[in-house]
Design an enzyme around this catalytic site. Sequence first.
Site, PDB file in Angstrom:
ATOM      1  N   PRO A 254       0.782  -1.247   0.000  1.00  0.00           N
ATOM      2  CA  PRO A 254       0.000   0.000   0.000  1.00  0.00           C
ATOM      3  C   PRO A 254       0.814   1.298   0.000  1.00  0.00           C
ATOM      4  CG  PRO A 254       0.037  -0.910   2.206  1.00  0.00           C
ATOM      5  CD  PRO A 254       0.759  -1.904   1.326  1.00  0.00           C
ATOM      6  N   CYS A 255       1.465   1.580  -1.118  1.00  0.00           N
ATOM      7  CA  CYS A 255       2.198   2.847  -1.217  1.00  0.00           C
ATOM      8  C   CYS A 255       1.237   4.036  -1.217  1.00  0.00           C
ATOM      9  CB  CYS A 255       3.075   2.868  -2.458  1.00  0.00           C
ATOM     10  SG  CYS A 255       2.240   2.434  -3.988  1.00  0.00           S
ATOM     11  N   HIS A 256      -0.050   3.788  -1.458  1.00  0.00           N
ATOM     12  CA  HIS A 256      -1.036   4.879  -1.432  1.00  0.00           C
ATOM     13  C   HIS A 256      -1.259   5.414  -0.017  1.00  0.00           C
ATOM     14  CE1 HIS A 256      -3.266   1.057  -0.972  1.00  0.00           C
ATOM     15  NE2 HIS A 256      -4.034   1.733  -0.145  1.00  0.00           N
TER      16      HIS A 256
END
Length: 290
Positions: A254-256
């Site tokens: 989850p780089c978001h």
Amino acid sequence: MNDMTPLFAQAKDYSVITKVIEELSARPADEHDFEALAGDLNMTSRQLTALFKRWAGLTPKAFSQCVTLNRARQMLKENVPLLDTSYELGLSSAARLYDLFVTHDAMPPGAYKAKGEGLEIRYGFHPSPFGQVLIMLTDYGMAGQAFCDEGEEQAALEDMTRRWPNATYLNAEPSEIRQWAEKIFDPKKWNQDQPIKIVMIGTDFEVRVWQTLLRIKPGQATFYGDIAASIGNPKAARAVGAAVGRNPISFVVPCHRVIGKNAKLTGYHWGLTRKQAILGWEAGLVGGAE
């Protein structure tokens, strides 16, 4: 494939969702006029609300709260240290389950240095709640996942294959890609007995950053500097930012959930609008909006 399956329906909804996000981003939250927005989309307010509820379990107003600066700050406020594996936050069972059933390994460094030579990668596209998703599979697990809009599939594929140019690429069976897409994006298919297995192909530093991203729970966010500190290199925030930007497995890794200074929703390799959509969708899962 029946186009009434949840992922196909959500993919159709997403084309409207993007227009709504763009409108919400153009003006302050207290100036959002959802009735007028619905009219601009040739919908009634009731239809727009039903669409949002179907897509993320949120009303348009609740969704707008999830993509504001205040929401980002709240996510940071709630954040526990990345190395703390407790589940103190009141996450929904779906979000907690998703966090638990992603398993990961790292390819030997030689695979990255050889730019994928000797590696066979199967790939295919499928609708998702955030547009078309490209899924790239190896015998070790999923190595790549990217998003694109319809008509941009070739560009997305070229973007991903440049990461491992010496690998052998094969078209996957549509049924295999569908099964992976459902396992990733359909909460009804989240099952600890059938975990999402991913494999990380990158430098040692990149892999450590990507592994750290997996510790950020849904409904939380963190800074690049926090990640740098958690891997024992607090002065490497800029390098962490570069590694986050090179994350090849969107959504699952989850780089978001990484945001910039002052809680700004900074850029995202697959588009800031899509990043906002993902955060709003996740907020619906964790019950993070009124």
